[in-house]
Motif scaffolding. Structure first.
Motif, PDB file in Angstrom:
ATOM      1  N   TRP A   9       0.824  -1.224   0.000  1.00 13.54           N
ATOM      2  CA  TRP A   9       0.000   0.000   0.000  1.00 13.54           C
ATOM      3  C   TRP A   9       0.852   1.266   0.000  1.00 13.54           C
ATOM      4  N   LEU A  10       2.134   1.146   0.265  1.00 15.99           N
ATOM      5  CA  LEU A  10       2.997   2.321   0.201  1.00 15.99           C
ATOM      6  C   LEU A  10       3.152   2.828  -1.234  1.00 15.99           C
ATOM      7  N   GLY A  83       4.865  -5.082 -11.605  1.00 15.31           N
ATOM      8  CA  GLY A  83       5.162  -4.428 -12.876  1.00 15.31           C
ATOM      9  C   GLY A  83       4.856  -2.945 -12.841  1.00 15.31           C
ATOM     10  N   LEU A  84       3.729  -2.573 -12.232  1.00 10.08           N
ATOM     11  CA  LEU A  84       3.372  -1.148 -12.121  1.00 10.08           C
ATOM     12  C   LEU A  84       4.379  -0.389 -11.251  1.00 10.08           C
ATOM     13  N   LEU A  85       4.828  -1.017 -10.192  1.00  6.06           N
ATOM     14  CA  LEU A  85       5.824  -0.385  -9.322  1.00  6.06           C
ATOM     15  C   LEU A  85       7.107  -0.106 -10.099  1.00  6.06           C
ATOM     16  N   ILE A  86       7.578  -1.084 -10.855  1.00  6.14           N
ATOM     17  CA  ILE A  86       8.797  -0.891 -11.645  1.00  6.14           C
ATOM     18  C   ILE A  86       8.566   0.162 -12.723  1.00  6.14           C
ATOM     19  N   MET A  87       7.406   0.117 -13.359  1.00  7.29           N
ATOM     20  CA  MET A  87       7.074   1.116 -14.375  1.00  7.29           C
ATOM     21  C   MET A  87       7.064   2.517 -13.754  1.00  7.29           C
ATOM     22  N   ASN A  88       6.551   2.651 -12.550  1.00  2.77           N
ATOM     23  CA  ASN A  88       6.541   3.941 -11.865  1.00  2.77           C
ATOM     24  C   ASN A  88       7.967   4.412 -11.565  1.00  2.77           C
ATOM     25  N   ILE A  89       8.826   3.506 -11.132  1.00  2.00           N
ATOM     26  CA  ILE A  89      10.222   3.850 -10.860  1.00  2.00           C
ATOM     27  C   ILE A  89      10.895   4.331 -12.148  1.00  2.00           C
ATOM     28  N   PHE A 119      13.491   6.696  -3.792  1.00  2.00           N
ATOM     29  CA  PHE A 119      14.204   5.788  -2.897  1.00  2.00           C
ATOM     30  C   PHE A 119      13.263   4.870  -2.117  1.00  2.00           C
ATOM     31  N   PRO A 120      12.154   5.373  -1.573  1.00  2.00           N
ATOM     32  CA  PRO A 120      11.210   4.444  -0.947  1.00  2.00           C
ATOM     33  C   PRO A 120      10.620   3.436  -1.942  1.00  2.00           C
ATOM     34  N   CYS A 121      10.348   3.885  -3.170  1.00  4.08           N
ATOM     35  CA  CYS A 121       9.826   2.952  -4.183  1.00  4.08           C
ATOM     36  C   CYS A 121      10.844   1.855  -4.480  1.00  4.08           C
ATOM     37  N   CYS A 122      12.113   2.224  -4.578  1.00  4.12           N
ATOM     38  CA  CYS A 122      13.165   1.230  -4.819  1.00  4.12           C
ATOM     39  C   CYS A 122      13.280   0.265  -3.636  1.00  4.12           C
ATOM     40  N   TYR A 123      13.118   0.782  -2.426  1.00  4.92           N
ATOM     41  CA  TYR A 123      13.161  -0.089  -1.249  1.00  4.92           C
ATOM     42  C   TYR A 123      11.964  -1.047  -1.233  1.00  4.92           C
ATOM     43  N   ILE A 124      10.797  -0.561  -1.595  1.00  8.66           N
ATOM     44  CA  ILE A 124       9.616  -1.429  -1.691  1.00  8.66           C
ATOM     45  C   ILE A 124       9.864  -2.512  -2.736  1.00  8.66           C
ATOM     46  N   TYR A 126      12.758  -3.723  -3.620  1.00  6.75           N
ATOM     47  CA  TYR A 126      13.725  -4.646  -3.012  1.00  6.75           C
ATOM     48  C   TYR A 126      13.016  -5.619  -2.060  1.00  6.75           C
ATOM     49  N   LEU A 127      12.142  -5.106  -1.207  1.00  7.34           N
ATOM     50  CA  LEU A 127      11.404  -5.972  -0.286  1.00  7.34           C
ATOM     51  C   LEU A 127      10.482  -6.928  -1.038  1.00  7.34           C
ATOM     52  N   ALA A 128       9.794  -6.415  -2.066  1.00  3.90           N
ATOM     53  CA  ALA A 128       8.874  -7.250  -2.844  1.00  3.90           C
ATOM     54  C   ALA A 128       9.625  -8.369  -3.553  1.00  3.90           C
ATOM     55  N   GLN A 129      10.766  -8.049  -4.136  1.00  5.62           N
ATOM     56  CA  GLN A 129      11.548  -9.081  -4.831  1.00  5.62           C
ATOM     57  C   GLN A 129      12.006 -10.146  -3.838  1.00  5.62           C
ATOM     58  N   GLY A 130      12.331  -9.726  -2.627  1.00  9.77           N
ATOM     59  CA  GLY A 130      12.727 -10.693  -1.597  1.00  9.77           C
ATOM     60  C   GLY A 130      11.598 -11.650  -1.239  1.00  9.77           C
ATOM     61  N   VAL A 131      10.374 -11.160  -1.235  1.00  3.55           N
ATOM     62  CA  VAL A 131       9.217 -12.001  -0.912  1.00  3.55           C
ATOM     63  C   VAL A 131       8.767 -12.799  -2.134  1.00  3.55           C
ATOM     64  N   LEU A 132       8.640 -12.124  -3.268  1.00  2.00           N
ATOM     65  CA  LEU A 132       8.084 -12.762  -4.457  1.00  2.00           C
ATOM     66  C   LEU A 132       9.090 -13.654  -5.183  1.00  2.00           C
ATOM     67  N   GLN A 133      10.347 -13.272  -5.159  1.00  2.00           N
ATOM     68  CA  GLN A 133      11.429 -14.019  -5.800  1.00  2.00           C
ATOM     69  C   GLN A 133      11.124 -14.348  -7.259  1.00  2.00           C
ATOM     70  N   TYR A 134      10.699 -13.344  -7.995  1.00  2.00           N
ATOM     71  CA  TYR A 134      10.444 -13.524  -9.423  1.00  2.00           C
ATOM     72  C   TYR A 134      11.760 -13.758 -10.155  1.00  2.00           C
ATOM     73  N   SER A 135      11.729 -14.675 -11.109  1.00  2.00           N
ATOM     74  CA  SER A 135      12.879 -14.883 -11.987  1.00  2.00           C
ATOM     75  C   SER A 135      12.974 -13.677 -12.918  1.00  2.00           C
TER      76      SER A 135
END
Length: 170
Positions: A9-10, A83-89, A119-124, A126-135
Motif C-alpha cells: 500500500w505504500l 510491474g506497475l511499481l517498476i514502471m513507476n520507478i 528511494f522508498p519505491c526502490c526499497y519497496i 527490493y522488499l517485494a523481490q525478496g518475498v516474491l522471488q520472481y525470476s
C-alpha cells in the motif's frame, strides 16, 4: 506474504504524494510555454492546461494502482502490482529526473517528489523481490504487461482527460 500486504500500500501512497506536486504546479508550468524547450512527440500532462482535468487523470490512475494493490493482497498474485511499481520507478527516473529537467533546464512539475519518492519505491521493490522471488523472465513479463497497460491508459487519458473532467463536474 503478510509483510507484502502492508508495504504494498505504500506504492499508491507514494504515487499520490508525487502527483500532488504535479497537480499543484502543472497549470503555471504549462502557461510558461514549456513546449518551446521540450521537443517531445507526446505532450507532458496531455493536452490540458486545466488543473481539474489533470487531477481527474491522476485520480483515475490512483484508483487503478489501488485496484492492482487490492487484487494482489486478496489473491496473493502481485505480478501486475510489481510491474506497475517498476514502471513507476522508470517513469520517475526517465521523465522527472532525466528527460524533462535536462530538456527544460529548469524545475519541472514532479521533479522534487520524484527524488523524494524514488528511494522508498526502490526499497519497496527490493522488499517485494525478496518475498516474491520472481525470476528475470517473470519480472520481464510483468513489467511488459504493466508498461503496455500504463501506456494504453496514458494514451486514453491524454485523449479524453478534458471530457472525463467535464463528465464528473458538479
Amino acid at each position: 506474504m503478510n509483510e507484502l500486504m502492508w508495504f504494498s500500500w505504500l506504492f499508491p501512497l507514494l504515487f499520490i504524494i508525487h502527483d500532488i506536486e504535479e497537480i499543484i504546479t502543472v497549470k503555471k508550468w504549462c502557461a510558461k510555454g514549456y513546449q518551446k524547450h521540450i521537443p517531445f512527440p507526446v505532450t507532458p500532462f496531455g493536452n490540458t492546461k486545466s488543473t481539474q482535468s489533470f487531477a481527474v487523470g491522476v485520480y483515475e490512475e490512483l484508483i487503478l494502482w489501488c485496484i492492482a494493490t487490492l487484487i494482489g493482497n486478496l489473491s496473493g498474485s502481485y505480478g501486475f502490482w510489481y510491474g506497475l511499481l517498476i514502471m513507476n520507478i522508470l517513469h520517475l527516473i526517465l521523465f522527472h529526473i532525466i528527460l524533462l529537467p535536462l530538456s527544460y533546464r529548469r524545475y519541472v512539475p514532479g521533479e522534487i517528489t520524484a527524488w523524494i519518492t524514488l528511494f522508498p519505491c526502490c526499497y519497496i521493490l527490493y522488499l517485494a523481490q525478496g518475498v516474491l522471488q520472481y525470476s528475470p523472465m517473470e519480472g520481464f513479463l510483468w513489467i511488459s504487461i504493466a508498461i503496455i497497460f500504463a501506456v494504453a491508459n496514458i494514451k486514453f487519458l491524454h485523449k479524453n482527460i478534458d471530457n472525463l473532467a467535464n463528465f464528473i463536474k458538479f
